[in-house]
Design an enzyme around this catalytic site. Structure first.
Site, short mmCIF file in Angstrom:
data_model
loop_
_atom_site.label_atom_id
_atom_site.label_comp_id
_atom_site.label_asym_id
_atom_site.label_seq_id
_atom_site.Cartn_x
_atom_site.Cartn_y
_atom_site.Cartn_z
N GLU A 8 -6.41 4.03 -6.18
CA GLU A 8 -7.59 4.31 -5.43
C GLU A 8 -7.90 5.48 -5.71
O GLU A 8 -7.26 6.66 -5.60
CB GLU A 8 -7.44 4.23 -3.87
CG GLU A 8 -8.70 4.16 -3.32
CD GLU A 8 -8.95 4.77 -2.04
OE1 GLU A 8 -9.46 4.51 -1.10
OE2 GLU A 8 -7.76 5.49 -1.42
N ASP A 44 0.80 -1.15 0.02
CA ASP A 44 -0.18 0.18 -0.11
C ASP A 44 0.85 1.27 -0.07
O ASP A 44 1.77 1.36 0.78
CB ASP A 44 -0.80 0.13 1.26
CG ASP A 44 -2.27 0.54 1.04
OD1 ASP A 44 -2.21 1.71 0.28
OD2 ASP A 44 -3.15 -0.02 1.53
N HIS A 101 -11.12 -2.46 3.41
CA HIS A 101 -11.27 -2.30 4.75
C HIS A 101 -11.86 -0.71 5.15
O HIS A 101 -11.82 -0.52 6.23
CB HIS A 101 -9.74 -1.92 5.06
CG HIS A 101 -9.09 -0.82 4.38
ND1 HIS A 101 -8.72 -0.72 3.07
CD2 HIS A 101 -8.64 0.30 4.66
CE1 HIS A 101 -8.27 0.13 2.67
NE2 HIS A 101 -8.17 0.96 3.79
N ASP A 102 -12.45 -0.20 3.83
CA ASP A 102 -13.00 1.00 3.78
C ASP A 102 -14.74 0.76 3.68
O ASP A 102 -15.35 1.88 3.76
CB ASP A 102 -12.45 2.23 3.07
CG ASP A 102 -11.29 2.66 3.32
OD1 ASP A 102 -10.86 2.55 4.54
OD2 ASP A 102 -10.42 2.65 2.05
C1 GLC Z 1 -7.85 5.43 1.75
C2 GLC Z 1 -7.69 4.49 2.82
C3 GLC Z 1 -8.38 4.67 4.03
C4 GLC Z 1 -7.90 5.80 4.49
C5 GLC Z 1 -7.55 7.23 3.64
C6 GLC Z 1 -6.51 8.19 4.14
O1 GLC Z 1 -9.06 5.86 1.50
O2 GLC Z 1 -8.29 3.41 1.95
O3 GLC Z 1 -8.34 3.40 4.82
O4 GLC Z 1 -8.44 6.08 5.65
O5 GLC Z 1 -7.40 6.66 2.44
O6 GLC Z 1 -5.35 7.44 4.04
#
Ligand code: GLC
Ligand code: CA
Length: 560
Positions: A255, A98, A328-329
């Site tokens: 993402e 990540d 995880h979100d």
């Molecule tokens: C992304 C991650 C999330 C995190 C956010 C800030 O959306 O997937 O879990 O809180 O970024 O890093």
């Protein structure tokens, strides 16, 4: 279409904090992952996406990084990491890291320096602005509630944080920042990792002037239009590609909140100038509303089909999709899109998996999804750990936008913590996750939903995923076939075809707990020679003309 390994792979996401604890401190860790490598091998996945394992003060569970080249103490050491990487590679499993570089932790040495003085050499690593009439530089709200600006007394200026105030945004317009990030990425590539999942990468380039956004229910302006897919994002990713990515054989997935189909064709174009694929959010945002994600609205199937079909069709032959229901979100997909009652839990989990895994793109399985794990019966606010959920409660209930009972109901339905409770390994205390006290509660349903039971039963969700993954590895049509939607207006049935070189697949999924009549559709196919590849019921057949509750079936029609 050019064949590549990452188009043919299935990715499994690990949220290390909740995967497996090896030393009894209640927190999952790298040695825990190594312990379970054979389990993942048995499932058949090709790639692990590891949520952040870097040094972090854990304001946002590792998405706030204070050292990109060290391992978080909770998770182990760099030696543990190397051991895990070898254990994966020995089994033919790749590791995707990540990459969280829209922001760092405020405890990262760059930021510690940056805030010291207005002319510190690291000042321009972050986004500092003067206040406006004694207030924040603009009206943007942070994703985790409150203003997106934090006042810093030491230099009498504000810094930008789109997430928590412990996650200051990096200034990507500064070439030094880009060099630092690329050098760090190269270091990991040299170590032998196999790719990057890039956290909120669509937000790294902000519109100059940082204009005010449209005010929402929480009283803050939305930064979306000035941050997502910003003016230089493609230029910076192309630079990253030239300087790092193109030198290795990697899987890269961005993402991309706010990404449109048109933008995705740039990020994930098949010509390989930027990334392999993006995570888009349109299907996840279908149940959003006035109070953002906080409601208990159900996703409408007709709209879901429209959105997913748009992505399938528009990217075909141009860019590559990623396929996901959960991460995880997001809350557990089974409780959101399926049916988590005893009667239909396993059947609907298999149906959702079929619907997703038969599409074009790279499928992602989120830990526990292969076990049919569900949302969690959190009782009180103290049961939650997630900064987004806790802050949203205070902002919306404190600001009298929602009452306590409604917000608690919404948290129980939508909180990210639903996906973050420990993986349920067996029916022993704490689901076999830890011998200590888990950092977040274990879902009390672990006695009936756990890996030990799933592995022992031939008809389990686990074995169904195993079969879906194996099918994808065997059959080109699942990877490369063209997609077409059938019955677009049907409120309960998701039906589509895939076709490649005269062969065809017919995918039928009933998203409801009621029998659905699809006689008319079956008429077109039932006389043809066919093979049933997979189904979540016994005796699936086109001649029945009906789909049973949550039934899914995939029929193959050979080329003539
Ligand atoms: C992304 C991650 C999330 C995190 C956010 C800030 O959306 O997937 O879990 O809180 O970024 O890093
Ligand atoms: Ca541990």
């Amino acid at each position: 279409m050019k064949k590549t390994w990452w188009k043919e792979s299935v990715v499994y996401q690990i949220y290390p904090r909740s995967f497996k604890d090896s030393n009894g401190d209640g927190i999952g860790d790298l040695n825990g992952i190594t312990e379970k490598m054979d389990y993942l091998k048995e499932l058949g996945i090709d790639v692990i996406w590891l949520s952040p394992v870097y040094e972090s003060p854990n304001d946002d569970n590792g998405y706030d990084i204070s050292n990109y080249q060290e391992i978080m103490k909770d998770f182990g050491t760099m030696e543990d990491y190397d051991r895990m990487l070898s254990a994966a590679h020995e089994r033919g499993i790749k590791i995707v890291m990540d990459l969280v570089v829209n922001h760092t932790s405020d405890e990262h040495p760059w930021f510690v320096e940056s805030r010291k003085s207005r002319n510190n050499p690291y000042r321009e690593y972050y986004i500092w602005r003067e206040g406006k009439d004694g207030k924040e530089p603009n009206n943007w709200g942070s994703c985790f509630s409150g203003s997106a600006w934090e006042y810093d007394k030491q230099t009498d200026m504000y810094y930008l944080h789109l997430f928590s105030k412990k996650q200051p945004d990096l200034n990507w317009d500064n070439p030094k920042v880009r060099e630092e990030v690329f050098t760090m990425m190269d270091w990991w590539c040299k170590k032998g990792i196999d790719g990057f999942r890039m956290d909120v990468i669509s937000m790294i380039s902000k519109v100059p002037g940082l204009p005010d956004g449209e005010i929402g229910k929480n009283g803050y302006g939305s930064f979306g239009p000035y941050v997502c897919n910003g003016p230089h994002v493609h230029e910076y990713l192309q630079e990253m590609n030239q300087k790092v990515l193109s030198k290795y054989d990697l899987l890269t997935v961005g993402e991309c909140s706010g990404v449109t189909v048109e933008e995705a064709k740039k990020y994930a174009s098949l010509d390989g100038k930027e990334l392999n694929m993006v995570f888009q959010f349109e299907h996840m945002d279908l149940d959003g509303g006035e109070t953002f994600k906080w409601n208990d609205k159900k996703i409408d199937l007709v709209e879901l089909k429209q959105v997913l079909t748009k992505w399938q069709v528009s990217l075909m032959g141009k860019a590559w999709n990623s396929l996901y229901w959960c991460n995880h979100d997001q809350p557990r997909m089974l409780s959101r899109l399926g049916n988590d009652s005893d009667e239909y839990r396993e059947i609907s989990a298999k149906m959702l998996a079929t619907c997703l895994h038969m599409m074009q793109g790279t499928p992602y399985v989120y830990q526990g999804e292969e076990l049919g794990m569900t949302n969690v019966p959190f009782e009180k606010l103290e049961d939650f750990r997630d900064i987004e959920s806790i802050n949203a409660y205070h902002e919306l209930v404190g600001g009298k936008v929602l009452d306590d009972a409604s917000m608690m109901k919404y948290l129980r339905y939508k909180s990210r913590d639903n996906a973050r409770t420990p993986v349920q390994w067996d029916d022993s205390p704490n689901a076999g996750f830890t011998t200590g006290t888990p950092w977040i509660m274990v879902n009390p349903n672990y006695k009936k939903i756990n890996a030990k039971d799933q592995l022992a039963r031939e008809d389990s969700v686990f074995h169904y995923y195993q079969k879906l993954i194996a099918l994808r590895h065997e059959k080109d049509i699942i990877v490369y076939g063209d997609y077409a939607l059938l019955l677009p207006e049907h409120p309960a049935v998701y039906a589509y075809t895939r076709s490649l070189d005269g062969e065809m697949l017919l995918v039928l999924c009933n998203f409801s707990g009621k029998e659905q009549d699809i006689q008319a559709l079956c008429e077109d196919y039932k006389e043809k020679e066919t093979e049933l590849w997979i189904s979540n019921y016994e005796n699936a057949s086109l001649s029945r003309g009906k789909l049973r509750p949550y039934e899914a079936a995939v029929f193959y029609f050979p080329a003539k």
